[in-house]
Design an enzyme around this catalytic site. Sequence first.
Site, mmCIF file in Angstrom:
data_model
loop_
_atom_site.group_PDB
_atom_site.id
_atom_site.type_symbol
_atom_site.label_atom_id
_atom_site.label_comp_id
_atom_site.label_asym_id
_atom_site.label_seq_id
_atom_site.Cartn_x
_atom_site.Cartn_y
_atom_site.Cartn_z
ATOM 1 N NE ARG A 18 -3.467 0.322 2.956
ATOM 2 C CZ ARG A 18 -3.583 0.521 4.274
ATOM 3 N NH1 ARG A 18 -3.379 -0.188 5.115
ATOM 4 N NH2 ARG A 18 -4.112 1.713 4.486
ATOM 5 C CB CYS B 229 -10.755 -6.891 10.840
ATOM 6 S SG CYS B 229 -10.762 -5.910 9.425
ATOM 7 C CB VAL C 63 0.041 8.030 11.773
ATOM 8 C CG1 VAL C 63 0.804 8.437 13.106
ATOM 9 C CG2 VAL C 63 0.128 6.486 12.012
ATOM 10 C CB THR D 219 -10.419 4.929 18.332
ATOM 11 O OG1 THR D 219 -9.985 3.688 17.889
ATOM 12 C CG2 THR D 219 -11.585 4.885 19.429
ATOM 13 C CB THR E 299 -5.291 12.328 9.271
ATOM 14 O OG1 THR E 299 -4.611 12.258 8.204
ATOM 15 C CG2 THR E 299 -6.742 12.772 9.276
ATOM 16 N NE ARG E 300 -6.456 6.946 12.098
ATOM 17 C CZ ARG E 300 -7.233 5.543 12.535
ATOM 18 N NH1 ARG E 300 -7.325 5.266 13.678
ATOM 19 N NH2 ARG E 300 -7.532 5.059 11.538
ATOM 20 N NE ARG F 82 -11.262 4.972 7.175
ATOM 21 C CZ ARG F 82 -11.141 4.871 5.888
ATOM 22 N NH1 ARG F 82 -12.009 4.761 4.946
ATOM 23 N NH2 ARG F 82 -9.894 4.371 5.392
ATOM 24 N N GLY F 83 -8.380 7.929 9.220
ATOM 25 C CA GLY F 83 -7.280 8.692 8.514
ATOM 26 C C GLY F 83 -5.898 7.954 9.054
ATOM 27 C CB SER G 267 -0.502 4.446 4.162
ATOM 28 O OG SER G 267 0.253 3.191 4.579
ATOM 29 N NE ARG H 129 -8.716 -3.763 18.530
ATOM 30 C CZ ARG H 129 -7.928 -2.756 19.274
ATOM 31 N NH1 ARG H 129 -7.515 -3.109 20.501
ATOM 32 N NH2 ARG H 129 -7.381 -2.044 18.518
ATOM 33 N NE ARG H 130 -6.962 1.056 18.663
ATOM 34 C CZ ARG H 130 -6.255 1.303 17.426
ATOM 35 N NH1 ARG H 130 -6.601 2.045 16.588
ATOM 36 N NH2 ARG H 130 -4.932 0.657 17.308
ATOM 37 C CE LYS I 270 -3.961 -2.809 13.407
ATOM 38 N NZ LYS I 270 -4.836 -2.058 12.612
ATOM 39 C CG ASP I 271 -5.117 -4.004 7.842
ATOM 40 O OD1 ASP I 271 -6.128 -3.705 8.615
ATOM 41 O OD2 ASP I 271 -4.126 -3.261 7.230
#
Length: 319
Positions: A11, A244, A154, A125, A156-157, A151-152, A13, A129-130, A81-82
């Site tokens: 990807r 997921c 690192v 978040t 952006t967050r 969303r976004g 990113s 789950r979180r 995890k994806d």
Amino acid sequence: MTEKALRLGTRRSKLAMAQSGQVAEAVSRVTGRPVELVEITTYGDVSREALAQIGGTGVFVTALRDALLRGEVDFAVHSLKDLPTTQPEDLALAAVPVREDPRDVIVARDALKFTDLPRGARIGTGAPRRMAQLNAYARAHGLDITTVPIRGNVDTRIRYVRDGELDAVVLAAAGLNRIGRIEEVTDFLSVDTVLPAPGQGALAIECTADNADLVAALGELDDPFTRAAVTAERSLLAALEAGCSAPVGALADLLADGQSVKEMRLRGIVGTTDGSRTVQLSTTGPVPQTHEQALALGRDLATEMLAQGAAGLMGERAH
């Protein structure tokens, strides 16, 4: 004559490029061949919808897998995890390297820790789950927080916090480690507070199943303990029939007695996003020696969780 470069699909990113670059160096070491990165845009990268809305599972993976099957790249690197829990027969999960720190972390204003956030603190978040676990912890400890879906990437967050829109955001330690920004973390969340996503912190290296030489070469990077742990965690997720984007946390860790590893403990949690109801259980057994034993560890714990009402806490179950 130098051997042809291996093409690694990744990807675009910053995080994906960083982790793929690290894998490329390792693959180059074990194969003696140069590795070039091939950037691939996935649906999850271009869609602005919430992950849970666009199907969560597989949105970052499908385009990479298609490129593998079309022969445009030789192997691909995913955040484990994806990955959907069912492995396609024509693709081999050739290696699961040693796992990074699986914990979640907080980046908060004024260098605050989670438990020091002011009343009414807004925590961003995108993961149900979180949200479920932070809200459950807050309820149990008399904290007053509001979880805000975001969303976004690192940047952006973290900008939400820097700009004052949010008091804190939750991220994965592994991602910040890989892009060299771990010093921005203001609090590491203990796995006793928030269990990570199944497979969090681990990478998956995938190639076509019929490329036996490459499967064997990539296999040099495999860590058997990490593979057993993430197999158990993902087996739990699959047995709960959850994608997921479901509010499921799981972590398998090794319990050592002095120098020798004796057992593997698997912990799982599922909860409503407001934290009002959770089912959390753990099981401990011998370290799995086979893929089947690792699958059984996850399946058995899921069965116990379902018996305690886990299914009713997950909203729409994945089909």
